[in-house]
Design an enzyme around this catalytic site. Structure first.
Site, mmCIF file in Angstrom:
data_model
loop_
_atom_site.group_PDB
_atom_site.id
_atom_site.type_symbol
_atom_site.label_atom_id
_atom_site.label_comp_id
_atom_site.label_asym_id
_atom_site.label_seq_id
_atom_site.Cartn_x
_atom_site.Cartn_y
_atom_site.Cartn_z
ATOM 1 N N GLN A 1 0.830 -1.199 0.000
ATOM 2 C CA GLN A 1 0.000 0.000 0.000
ATOM 3 C C GLN A 1 0.872 1.259 0.000
ATOM 4 O O GLN A 1 0.359 2.358 -0.148
ATOM 5 C CB GLN A 1 -0.895 0.006 1.243
ATOM 6 C CG GLN A 1 -1.874 -1.153 1.312
ATOM 7 C CD GLN A 1 -2.517 -1.266 2.683
ATOM 8 O OE1 GLN A 1 -2.025 -1.950 3.562
ATOM 9 N NE2 GLN A 1 -3.638 -0.579 2.860
ATOM 10 N N ASN A 2 2.162 1.093 0.164
ATOM 11 C CA ASN A 2 3.073 2.231 0.276
ATOM 12 C C ASN A 2 3.431 2.800 -1.092
ATOM 13 O O ASN A 2 3.526 2.064 -2.078
ATOM 14 C CB ASN A 2 4.348 1.819 1.013
ATOM 15 C CG ASN A 2 4.060 1.323 2.413
ATOM 16 O OD1 ASN A 2 3.029 1.664 3.003
ATOM 17 N ND2 ASN A 2 4.948 0.510 2.956
ATOM 18 N N HIS B 1 -1.238 1.442 -4.610
ATOM 19 C CA HIS B 1 -1.587 2.857 -4.483
ATOM 20 C C HIS B 1 -0.688 3.754 -5.321
ATOM 21 O O HIS B 1 -0.716 4.971 -5.175
ATOM 22 C CB HIS B 1 -1.541 3.299 -3.010
ATOM 23 C CG HIS B 1 -2.635 2.716 -2.183
ATOM 24 N ND1 HIS B 1 -2.611 2.660 -0.799
ATOM 25 C CD2 HIS B 1 -3.813 2.134 -2.544
ATOM 26 C CE1 HIS B 1 -3.707 2.091 -0.355
ATOM 27 N NE2 HIS B 1 -4.455 1.757 -1.387
ATOM 28 N N ASN C 1 3.054 -6.841 13.234
ATOM 29 C CA ASN C 1 2.582 -5.471 13.439
ATOM 30 C C ASN C 1 2.873 -5.050 14.877
ATOM 31 O O ASN C 1 3.049 -5.899 15.763
ATOM 32 C CB ASN C 1 1.074 -5.390 13.159
ATOM 33 C CG ASN C 1 0.629 -4.011 12.731
ATOM 34 O OD1 ASN C 1 1.357 -3.295 12.061
ATOM 35 N ND2 ASN C 1 -0.575 -3.628 13.128
#
Length: 310
Positions: free
Chosen positions: A140-141, A158, A275
């Protein structure tokens, strides 16, 4: 499964939990056993068997490289948050301001380096490819740190800070110049007291395709825009093929990416989450490893004793 179906199922599940009586001791024991494991040895066994590994990454994997996220309290550029600038409407109203914001982000990223998590992923891809195994990174970066680390099989859902798209002819091109155009030199400072540069639109980045000269925009997916269907098709193909999935540094709240790993898990494929803390999707995964990705990921992806040495 559509987002509507997932939401409806989750709401029905929550309602069912409210209406049913408290679990017995035996039921509580089963619930405990169903929680994600943090047993690295068990994960390493699954890793050693996997032939097609999908790694989904988010902002958390780049945080240890000092990449600003522009989220939450204090996440401002001047007096705006990213969601106020990263929209087609904001670019139509004030392309100079939006380009200042992205020029600042580009300049920041040119000074950043991949951290141990990026490097571990890239090394794992190189090593496993020699064994006839595959690794794909679905990120997503938009910072290109995976690419800088050496990752080859990369799907940037993205977009990228270092690509532009022409608003006239649609041409997409990589551009690593600093600054991307002379008018942006020295511009983009994030301090709240800085005033807009108000750069004339004709001096902003322009398309260099023959006879075009259209206004360029960052080739990133802005709020309110759909993801590239061709990229999503590639993502779907990879997720359908993978036999191990890692979720690294993502909050699992941004759709559609938030559904990628749960969909993989729903067909019985082991999913491991790396995470800082638990996310809304954690309980749907087989493994959860809390802590900084740069610390937890390298030992997880290191060469396994049973791997062939090529």
């Amino acid at each position: 499964m559509s987002l509507f179906q997932f939401t409806a199922r989750r709401l029905l599940s929550q309602a069912h939990c409210v209406l049913k009586p408290p679990p017995s001791k035996k039921q509580r024991f089963c619930l405990e056993m169903a929680r994600p494991s943090s047993n690295m040895a068990d994960f390493r066994e699954a890793f050693a068997r996997a032939k097609h590994i999908a790694i989904i990454t988010g902002a958390g994997v780049s945080a240890e490289s000092g990449v600003p996220t522009f989220r939450g309290a204090g996440g401002f550029w001047r007096k705006w948050q990213a969601q106020e600038l990263a929209t087609p409407e904001a670019f139509a109203r004030n392309p100079s301001r939006v380009w200042e914001f992205y020029h600042y982000r580009r300049e920041v990223m040119l000074s950043k380096q991949p951290n141990p998590a990026h490097m571990a992923i890239a090394e794992c891809e190189r090593r496993l490819s020699k064994q006839g195994r595959s690794v794909v990174v679905i990120t997503q970066n938009i910072d290109e740190l995976h690419r800088k680390a050496g990752t080859k099989h990369l799907l940037e859902i993205h977009g990228s800070l270092f690509k532009t798209r022409c608003t006239n002819c649609g041409n997409v091109a990589a551009d690593y110049r600093s600054p991307i155009c002379p008018a942006l030199a020295g511009k983009g400072a994030p301090d709240p007291e800085i005033k807009d540069a108000a750069i004339p639109v004709e001096d902003l980045p322009r398309c260099e395709e023959d006879g075009c000269n259209g206004l360029l925009r960052p080739h990133v997916v802005w709020f309110g825009e759909a993801l590239d269907p061709e990229v999503l098709d590639e993502v779907e193909k990879e997720l359908n093929m993978c036999d191990l999935c890692l979720v690294v540094g993502t909050s699992s709240v941004v759709y559609p990416a938030a559904m990628f790993a749960p969909q993989v898990s729903s067909r019985g494929v082991p999913v491991a989450e790396f995470n800082m803390e638990a996310t809304p999707a954690t309980d749907r995964f087989r493994f959860h490893f809390p802590g900084p990705c740069g610390s937890t990921l390298p030992p997880a992806l290191a060469r396994h004793d049973t791997e062939l040495i090529v």
